[in-house]
Design a protein around this motif. Structure first.
Motif, PDB file in Angstrom:
ATOM      1  N   CYS B 125       0.839  -1.205   0.000  1.00  0.00           N
ATOM      2  CA  CYS B 125       0.000   0.000   0.000  1.00  0.00           C
ATOM      3  C   CYS B 125       0.869   1.249   0.000  1.00  0.00           C
ATOM      4  O   CYS B 125       1.664   1.445   0.908  1.00  0.00           O
ATOM      5  CB  CYS B 125      -0.916   0.010   1.215  1.00  0.00           C
ATOM      6  SG  CYS B 125      -1.800   1.585   1.386  1.00  0.00           S
ATOM      7  N   PRO B 126       0.734   2.117  -1.021  1.00  0.00           N
ATOM      8  CA  PRO B 126       1.558   3.330  -1.058  1.00  0.00           C
ATOM      9  C   PRO B 126       1.149   4.358  -0.010  1.00  0.00           C
ATOM     10  O   PRO B 126       1.906   5.260   0.280  1.00  0.00           O
ATOM     11  CB  PRO B 126       1.304   3.898  -2.459  1.00  0.00           C
ATOM     12  CG  PRO B 126       0.480   2.907  -3.185  1.00  0.00           C
ATOM     13  CD  PRO B 126      -0.147   2.012  -2.192  1.00  0.00           C
ATOM     14  N   TYR B 127      -0.071   4.214   0.528  1.00  0.00           N
ATOM     15  CA  TYR B 127      -0.640   5.267   1.360  1.00  0.00           C
ATOM     16  C   TYR B 127      -0.501   5.015   2.862  1.00  0.00           C
ATOM     17  O   TYR B 127      -0.970   5.799   3.665  1.00  0.00           O
ATOM     18  CB  TYR B 127      -2.120   5.449   1.010  1.00  0.00           C
ATOM     19  CG  TYR B 127      -2.347   5.601  -0.474  1.00  0.00           C
ATOM     20  CD1 TYR B 127      -2.010   6.784  -1.119  1.00  0.00           C
ATOM     21  CD2 TYR B 127      -2.852   4.559  -1.239  1.00  0.00           C
ATOM     22  CE1 TYR B 127      -2.195   6.931  -2.483  1.00  0.00           C
ATOM     23  CE2 TYR B 127      -3.035   4.695  -2.608  1.00  0.00           C
ATOM     24  CZ  TYR B 127      -2.707   5.879  -3.216  1.00  0.00           C
ATOM     25  OH  TYR B 127      -2.872   6.014  -4.561  1.00  0.00           O
ATOM     26  N   GLY B 128       0.093   3.904   3.234  1.00  0.00           N
ATOM     27  CA  GLY B 128       0.240   3.606   4.663  1.00  0.00           C
ATOM     28  C   GLY B 128      -1.107   3.421   5.340  1.00  0.00           C
ATOM     29  O   GLY B 128      -1.284   3.789   6.505  1.00  0.00           O
ATOM     30  N   TYR B 194      -9.611  14.985  -6.665  1.00  0.00           N
ATOM     31  CA  TYR B 194      -8.462  14.321  -7.300  1.00  0.00           C
ATOM     32  C   TYR B 194      -8.024  13.083  -6.522  1.00  0.00           C
ATOM     33  O   TYR B 194      -8.436  12.868  -5.379  1.00  0.00           O
ATOM     34  CB  TYR B 194      -7.307  15.306  -7.450  1.00  0.00           C
ATOM     35  CG  TYR B 194      -6.794  15.884  -6.147  1.00  0.00           C
ATOM     36  CD1 TYR B 194      -5.863  15.198  -5.381  1.00  0.00           C
ATOM     37  CD2 TYR B 194      -7.237  17.128  -5.687  1.00  0.00           C
ATOM     38  CE1 TYR B 194      -5.383  15.715  -4.197  1.00  0.00           C
ATOM     39  CE2 TYR B 194      -6.765  17.655  -4.500  1.00  0.00           C
ATOM     40  CZ  TYR B 194      -5.831  16.952  -3.753  1.00  0.00           C
ATOM     41  OH  TYR B 194      -5.372  17.463  -2.576  1.00  0.00           O
ATOM     42  N   LEU B 196      -4.919  10.613  -4.895  1.00  0.00           N
ATOM     43  CA  LEU B 196      -3.588  10.712  -4.311  1.00  0.00           C
ATOM     44  C   LEU B 196      -2.652   9.762  -5.048  1.00  0.00           C
ATOM     45  O   LEU B 196      -3.020   8.636  -5.362  1.00  0.00           O
ATOM     46  CB  LEU B 196      -3.613  10.340  -2.824  1.00  0.00           C
ATOM     47  CG  LEU B 196      -4.562  11.144  -1.938  1.00  0.00           C
ATOM     48  CD1 LEU B 196      -4.380  10.729  -0.479  1.00  0.00           C
ATOM     49  CD2 LEU B 196      -4.353  12.633  -2.089  1.00  0.00           C
ATOM     50  N   MET B 197      -1.432  10.215  -5.314  1.00  0.00           N
ATOM     51  CA  MET B 197      -0.392   9.434  -5.991  1.00  0.00           C
ATOM     52  C   MET B 197      -0.947   8.664  -7.189  1.00  0.00           C
ATOM     53  O   MET B 197      -0.860   7.430  -7.237  1.00  0.00           O
ATOM     54  CB  MET B 197       0.281   8.454  -5.022  1.00  0.00           C
ATOM     55  CG  MET B 197       1.215   9.132  -4.054  1.00  0.00           C
ATOM     56  SD  MET B 197       2.417   7.988  -3.364  1.00  0.00           S
ATOM     57  CE  MET B 197       2.018   8.046  -1.630  1.00  0.00           C
ATOM     58  N   GLU B 199       0.306   8.243  -9.932  1.00  0.00           N
ATOM     59  CA  GLU B 199       1.402   7.544 -10.626  1.00  0.00           C
ATOM     60  C   GLU B 199       1.611   6.143 -10.077  1.00  0.00           C
ATOM     61  O   GLU B 199       2.303   5.334 -10.692  1.00  0.00           O
ATOM     62  CB  GLU B 199       2.694   8.363 -10.529  1.00  0.00           C
ATOM     63  CG  GLU B 199       3.354   8.414  -9.144  1.00  0.00           C
ATOM     64  CD  GLU B 199       2.705   9.421  -8.209  1.00  0.00           C
ATOM     65  OE1 GLU B 199       1.748  10.091  -8.632  1.00  0.00           O
ATOM     66  OE2 GLU B 199       3.152   9.521  -7.047  1.00  0.00           O
ATOM     67  N   GLN B 200       1.008   5.821  -8.938  1.00  0.00           N
ATOM     68  CA  GLN B 200       1.142   4.471  -8.391  1.00  0.00           C
ATOM     69  C   GLN B 200       0.148   3.497  -9.025  1.00  0.00           C
ATOM     70  O   GLN B 200       0.171   2.301  -8.738  1.00  0.00           O
ATOM     71  CB  GLN B 200       0.960   4.501  -6.871  1.00  0.00           C
ATOM     72  CG  GLN B 200       2.151   5.111  -6.117  1.00  0.00           C
ATOM     73  CD  GLN B 200       3.326   4.154  -5.992  1.00  0.00           C
ATOM     74  OE1 GLN B 200       3.167   2.945  -5.959  1.00  0.00           O
ATOM     75  NE2 GLN B 200       4.526   4.702  -5.939  1.00  0.00           N
ATOM     76  N   GLY B 201      -0.743   4.006  -9.843  1.00  0.00           N
ATOM     77  CA  GLY B 201      -1.633   3.133 -10.605  1.00  0.00           C
ATOM     78  C   GLY B 201      -2.662   2.374  -9.779  1.00  0.00           C
ATOM     79  O   GLY B 201      -3.117   1.301 -10.175  1.00  0.00           O
TER      80      GLY B 201
END
Lengths: 289, 245
Positions: B125-128, B194, B196-197, B199-201
């Motif tokens: 998970c990129p978002y923690g 929008y 978040l991130m 670019e993480q797809g």
């Protein structure tokens, strides 16, 4: 990322063990009690590594469930690969030990499974896009190179060892070189993480919490990055250069006795760095990487 | 199987308004409070009254400073929780099938009875958004208060996530983001919500609304006319005479 001892021991020992087992099953030709001890070492390395991975789990008693999701999960595939390899190679090992004369095809099948297992271990990390340093094909290839080098050294194969060590050194350097720019290339910044990027200079005003948390402990490991150049040199010398020289210069059977312990130490240093240096994008929210 | 559902009929999620969030942490407290007694094991704390307290939270509020080139700096409070992503990377990495995304409403949940606590989903998970509970050894995450939103024992106004229900400034909105007619979808369309991130797809369901442009005072002071004081009488005569010398 937090360099937990359990995962370091798991990836280093099981990688080396499966590499060695693959060679024992194919090119090596021991028999009798010698075969027993060689296979024992291979099985012991692989099993100790796998057992260490269980210490990483919060609920290891449910570990059998990890076999259910092979269609989507690399960890599940890794678990299947490990168990199938150990099962498939058992008759080959018995045949070597007790002179049963099993056809070589069985050995090649088991060796193929061992290679798949090592690659799956690498994919555990390479699949994670949120850790840009890991999200690259060099990771599984590096793990395979470690398996090949460790296996050849243990098997005492001189020329293959020298070759495998050269490949390993090259892959390690490539992995570091590619990894150093990976975070920037991934394009994640505090600006994209919060969507406030275009509004001016952005900085952390207050942390979300003053105390520690799982995230800070597990994914925002910032200790020990200062010594990266020294640790890289140490890893490269111990796992590649010194074993290479030992195999090249020491006579006959003495090479592996010196090379294997040095290579193992170097592998541990490399793996510690592999985790400690990997930055997770969640660190952006905390202004730490 | 922990494969993602191709398409879910509804996609429930949150819309978080960074313009109105005041950073009071009420949503953090409400979330912790509700999830201590509802779905799954309680959110444990370690050494809560000692020198190094820590604990499991499903929602954290950060604070950032934005310094525009030509205006006063601005503080933006930023709540961070699970975004219930359409392409949730945490789901596909799970080896046990404990982590899953519901077909009927798109909520990403953890079946704690099947979780082995390997932590791979939290890494993915990129978002923690996921935190391992140190007591129970299982992964905890936002459930979108699945035990509130369908709970017919609660009064209707309480059938929304605890964080949304408690927010004193109305900075958190809950609804079906797949339905273009829903209030949250309209809000996202009107305010340019929008991801978040991106670019993480991950294609998050939850959307964020940026702070609105603030009014800027005119360069000249509003008090300017009052500052032009004209003396009268003797003082006025003196002023004129002295001005001519």
């Amino acid at each position: 990322m937090n360099p937990a001892p359990s995962v370091i021991i798991f990836t280093v020992l099981s990688g080396m063990g499966f590499g060695y087992l693959a060679l024992l099953a194919t090119v090596h030709d021991y028999s009798g009690i010698a075969a027993f001890w060689h296979w024992f070492v291979g099985y012991a390395l692989a099993s100790i590594g796998l057992a260490a991975s269980a210490f990483h789990l919060g609920n290891p008693q449910r570990a059998w469930r990890a076999f259910t999701q092979w269609r989507s999960s690399w960890l599940s595939r890794e678990a299947w690969g490990a168990v199938l390899t150990l099962l498939a190679l058992a008759p080959v090992a018995l045949s070597d030990w007790l002179h049963l004369g099993l056809p070589g095809t069985f050995g090649w099948l088991g060796a193929g499974l061992a290679v798949v297992t090592i690659a799956a271990t690498g994919m555990l990390y390479a699949q994670i896009r949120a850790v840009p340093r890991w999200h690259h094909w060099t990771v599984p290839v590096l793990f395979l190179a470690f398996g090949a080098a460790g296996g050849c050294l243990l098997a005492g194969l001189r020329m293959p060892s020298l070759l495998a060590l050269l490949v390993l050194g090259g892959m390690m350097a490539l992995h570091w070189r590619v990894g150093d720019g990976a975070f920037a290339r991934a394009g994640s910044t505090l600006g994209t993480a919060t969507g406030l990027g275009g509004r001016g200079q952005l900085s952390v005003f207050e942390p979300a919490h003053t105390a520690g948390s799982y995230l800070l402990h597990e994914m925002i490991f910032v200790v020990g990055r200062r010594h990266v150049p020294k640790l890289r040199a140490l890893a490269l010398f111990l796992s590649v250069v010194l074993p290479f020289l030992a195999m090249l210069l020491l006579p006959g059977r003495y090479g592996p006795y010196v090379a294997v312990p040095l290579h193992l130490l170097g592998a541990f240093a490399q793996r510690w760095l592999f985790f400690a240096q990997a930055e997770h994008v969640v660190g952006l929210y905390y202004g730490k990487r | 199987m922990t494969c993602l559902p191709g398409r879910s009929e509804r996609t429930l999620g949150l819309v978080i308004d960074l313009d109105t969030c005041v950073g009071c942490q009420a949503c953090v407290t409400a979330c912790k409070g509700w999830n201590d007694q509802g779905y799954g094991v309680p959110l444990s704390d370690q050494n809560p009254y000692g020198s190094t307290p820590s604990g499991t939270f499903l929602n954290r509020v950060h604070s950032y400073q934005v310094q525009p080139a030509d205006a006063a700096p601005m503080i933006v409070n930023f709540p961070r929780s699970c975004l219930h992503c359409t392409d949730a990377p945490c789901v596909t990495v799970c080896p046990t099938g404990a982590s899953y995304k519901r077909v009927e409403d798109g909520i990403v949940l953890v079946n704690e009875d099947a979780c082995i606590g390997c932590g791979l989903c939290a890494w993915a998970c990129p978002y923690g958004a996921r935190e391992m509970d140190a007591d129970a050894g299982v992964m905890k995450k936002c459930t979108l208060c699945v035990d509130r939103i369908y709970n017919e024992n609660l009064p209707e106004e309480d059938r929304e996530p605890a964080c949304v229900r408690t927010c004193p400034t109305g900075a958190r909105h809950f609804g079906d983001l797949a339905d273009p007619q829903s209030a949250v979808s309209q809000l996202v369309a009107a305010r340019g919500g929008y991801d978040l991130m991106p670019e993480q797809g991950t294609r998050p369901v939850n959307k964020y609304l940026a702070p609105r442009k603030k009014d800027r005072p005119d360069k000249a002071s509003l008090l300017a006319p009052l500052l032009d004081i004209q003396a009268t009488g003797f003082a006025g005569w003196l002023d004129r005479v002295l001005g001519k010398i």
